[in-house]
Design a protein around this motif. Structure first.
Motif, mmCIF file in Angstrom:
data_model
loop_
_atom_site.group_PDB
_atom_site.id
_atom_site.type_symbol
_atom_site.label_atom_id
_atom_site.label_comp_id
_atom_site.label_asym_id
_atom_site.label_seq_id
_atom_site.Cartn_x
_atom_site.Cartn_y
_atom_site.Cartn_z
ATOM 1 N N ASN A 265 -0.681 2.735 -1.961
ATOM 2 C CA ASN A 265 0.522 1.946 -1.652
ATOM 3 C C ASN A 265 1.769 2.530 -2.313
ATOM 4 N N ASP A 266 1.621 3.068 -3.516
ATOM 5 C CA ASP A 266 2.772 3.656 -4.205
ATOM 6 C C ASP A 266 3.277 4.905 -3.487
ATOM 7 N N GLY A 267 2.357 5.712 -2.976
ATOM 8 C CA GLY A 267 2.743 6.918 -2.252
ATOM 9 C C GLY A 267 3.507 6.600 -0.981
ATOM 10 N N VAL A 268 3.023 5.608 -0.227
ATOM 11 C CA VAL A 268 3.705 5.205 1.010
ATOM 12 C C VAL A 268 5.060 4.580 0.687
ATOM 13 N N ILE B 235 7.772 -7.996 -9.831
ATOM 14 C CA ILE B 235 7.013 -7.167 -10.766
ATOM 15 C C ILE B 235 5.508 -7.389 -10.658
ATOM 16 N N GLY B 236 5.072 -8.090 -9.607
ATOM 17 C CA GLY B 236 3.640 -8.287 -9.408
ATOM 18 C C GLY B 236 2.929 -7.011 -9.028
ATOM 19 N N ALA B 237 3.667 -6.050 -8.459
ATOM 20 C CA ALA B 237 3.099 -4.747 -8.093
ATOM 21 C C ALA B 237 4.168 -3.683 -8.272
ATOM 22 N N ALA B 238 3.746 -2.532 -8.736
ATOM 23 C CA ALA B 238 4.691 -1.427 -8.954
ATOM 24 C C ALA B 238 5.318 -0.960 -7.649
ATOM 25 N N SER B 239 4.594 -1.119 -6.533
ATOM 26 C CA SER B 239 5.130 -0.668 -5.239
ATOM 27 C C SER B 239 6.437 -1.392 -4.902
ATOM 28 N N ASN B 240 6.557 -2.669 -5.302
ATOM 29 C CA ASN B 240 7.806 -3.402 -5.076
ATOM 30 C C ASN B 240 8.969 -2.744 -5.822
#
Length: 409
Positions: free
Chosen positions: A110-113, A359-364
Motif C-alpha cells: 500500500n505504501d508503494g502504490v 495516522i492510523g496508517a502510514a499510507s495516509n
C-alpha cells in the motif's frame, strides 16, 4: 516517566489533530515527539536507535526509489493521461482509482502504490481542472481496503505472515480475506459517492492531446525491475526470506544503470521516512513510559476475532499499524491467541484501521505529504475522519462477518 510520556503524547497528537491551525505537518510533529522522548529521559539515545526498524525504513526507501524513477521518467504523467482518456467521467475515474490501487497494493504494498499514484492523481485533477481531494481519498481508501487480502499488501501483513507461524500464509489470507476485500472495494465506492456528492464535480472529458515526454530508457528499466521485484517478493516470502532483499537488490541496480540517479533520489519522499523514524522512537517512549501497558489494561484482551479487530483498530490510532502489530504479536502469543483466524483478524483490523484517522496508517501520511510537496492539497485530521469513519464501519462489518463465518466452517 509515565506522566512525562503522557504529556508528550498529548502534545504530539494535539499538534497532529490541529494541524490546520499550527500548519505543522504530521511528520514534523511525530519526529519532534520522538526527540522529546529522548530529551526528557523517557528513553535514552541507544534505546531510540534500537527502536528504529531498519527493515521498514529501508523497505520504504527502496519502494520510493521506484515511484520516484517512474515520476522522473514521465511515465506517471503519461499514465494520468491514459486514465482520463479511457474513463473520461469524474465518477468513473474515482471508482477505478479505488479499484486499481486496491489490487495493485498487493503487488508493491500500500505504501508503494500511495507514493507512486499520488503524482498521477494530481496530474489527473489538473488536466480535468477539478478538486483533487475526492481522488486522493479514493487512493487512501483503496490501498487500505485492497491491501488487506495478501501478505504482500502491507508491512504489518508481512510481519504476521512471517512471525505468526502460518503454514501457508498466502492461501490463508486469500481464503479468509479475498471475497470480503473485493466486496468492500465495491461497497466503499457507493459510500464515497454519497460522501462526496457535493465535491465530486460532474465533469466529462473529451479526448485530450497533451505533449507527454517519456524517458523510455528510464521508464522501461524501472518497470522491468519493478516487475522482477514483485516476483521476488512472492518467491522470498514463500521460502521465508526477508523480502527486503528483493527491493534492495533491484533498486540499487536501478540507480546503478541510470544517469538520472541524483534526480531520482531528490524526489524521494524523505519527510515520510523521517515520520517513520520519529514514529518508532515515539512508540518506544510510549512503551517504556508505561502508556501502552496502561492501554492494554483498559482495552479488552485480544482473545477472539471481535476483540482482536476492535483493539487493533483503536491501538493503531496511537501507534500506527506497523508498530502496533510488532508489539501485538508477542502479546497474542502470550495470551495463546495463535490460531489462523486470530492472525487473520489482526491483519484485517490493523489494516482497515487506516480508514479511521490520518495516522492510523502510514499510507495516509504518504499520500498527504506527497500531494502537499507537489503543490496539491493535504488531508486534515478531522476532515479525514468525517469521510473515513462511514467507510470503516462498512469495512469492519463485512470483514468481521466473513472471517467469523469462514472460521466456523
Amino acid at each position: 516517566m509515565y506522566l512525562v510520556a503522557l504529556i508528550i503524547a498529548i502534545i504530539v497528537y494535539g499538534m497532529i489533530a490541529f494541524r490546520g491551525l499550527t500548519k505543522i505537518p504530521p511528520w514534523t510533529s511525530m519526529f519532534f515527539g520522538g526527540v522529546l522522548m529522548i530529551i526528557f529521559g523517557v528513553i535514552d539515545v541507544n534505546q531510540a536507535l534500537e527502536s528504529i526498524n531498519l527493515d521498514v525504513i529501508l523497505f520504504l526507501i527502496t519502494l520510493f526509489i521506484f515511484s520516484s524513477s517512474l515520476e522522473v521518467s514521465g511515465f506517471l504523467r503519461y499514465l494520468a493521461y491514459l486514465i482520463i482518456n479511457k474513463y473520461k467521467e469524474s465518477k468513473k475515474i474515482m471508482f477505478y482509482i479505488l479499484l486499481y490501487s486496491g489490487f495493485l497494493s498487493n503487488l508493491v504494498t500500500n505504501d508503494g502504490v500511495s507514493a507512486s499514484w499520488t503524482p498521477v492523481i494530481l496530474e489527473v485533477s489538473r488536466y480535468m481542472n477539478v478538486d483533487e481531494m475526492p481522488y486522493l481519498y479514493s487512493l487512501a481508501f483503496g490501498v487500505t481496503i485492497g491491501s488487506v487480502m495478501m501478505p504482500t499488501g502491507n508491512p504489518q501483513n508481512l510481519l504476521i505472515a512471517l512471525e505468526g507461524n502460518l503454514k501457508e500464509p498466502f492461501v490463508s489470507f486469500l481464503e479468509f480475506l479475498a471475497i470480503p476485500t473485493i466486496l468492500n472495494l465495491f461497497l466503499s465506492y457507493y459510500v464515497m459517492l454519497l460522501l462526496f456528492k457535493n465535491r465530486l464535480e460532474s465533469v466529462k472529458i473529451d479526448d485530450i492531446k497533451i505533449d507527454v515526454k517519456i524517458n523510455k530508457r528510464l521508464a522501461y528499466s524501472s518497470l522491468l525491475l519493478l516487475f522482477i521485484t514483485v516476483i521476488l517478493f512472492f518467491i522470498l516470502s514463500f521460502i521465508r526470506i526477508d523480502i527486503l532483499l528483493a527491493s534492495l537488490t533491484t533498486s540499487s541496480i536501478l540507480l546503478l544503470i541510470n544517469r538520472e540517479r541524483r534526480e531520482i533520489m531528490s524526489k524521494i519522499d524523505w519527510s515520510t521516512i523521517l515520520f517513520f523514524v520519529g514514529l518508532f522512537i515515539f512508540t518506544e517512549g510510549l512503551y517504556k513510559g508505561g502508556i501502552i501497558e496502561l492501554i492494554y489494561q483498559i482495552l479488552p484482551p485480544p482473545t477472539n476475532v471481535l476483540l482482536i479487530m476492535i483493539s487493533s483498530i483503536l491501538l493503531s490510532q496511537i501507534l500506527s499499524n506497523v508498530p502496533l502489530v510488532a508489539i501485538y504479536i508477542p502479546e497474542m502469543i502470550h495470551l495463546g491467541a495463535t490460531s489462523t483466524i486470530d492472525w487473520i483478524a489482526l491483519a484485517a483490523g490493523s489494516t482497515i484501521a487506516g480508514n479511521f484517522t490520518l495516522i492510523g496508517a502510514a499510507s495516509n501520511v504518504i499520500i498527504s505529504e506527497a500531494s502537499e510537496s507537489r503543490g496539491g492539497k493535504s488531508f486534515s485530521f478531522f476532515e479525514f475522519m468525517k469521510y473515513s469513519i462511514p467507510v470503516l464501519v462498512v469495512n469492519f462489518a463485512i470483514l468481521y462477518i466473513f472471517i467469523s463465518l469462514v472460521g466456523i466452517i
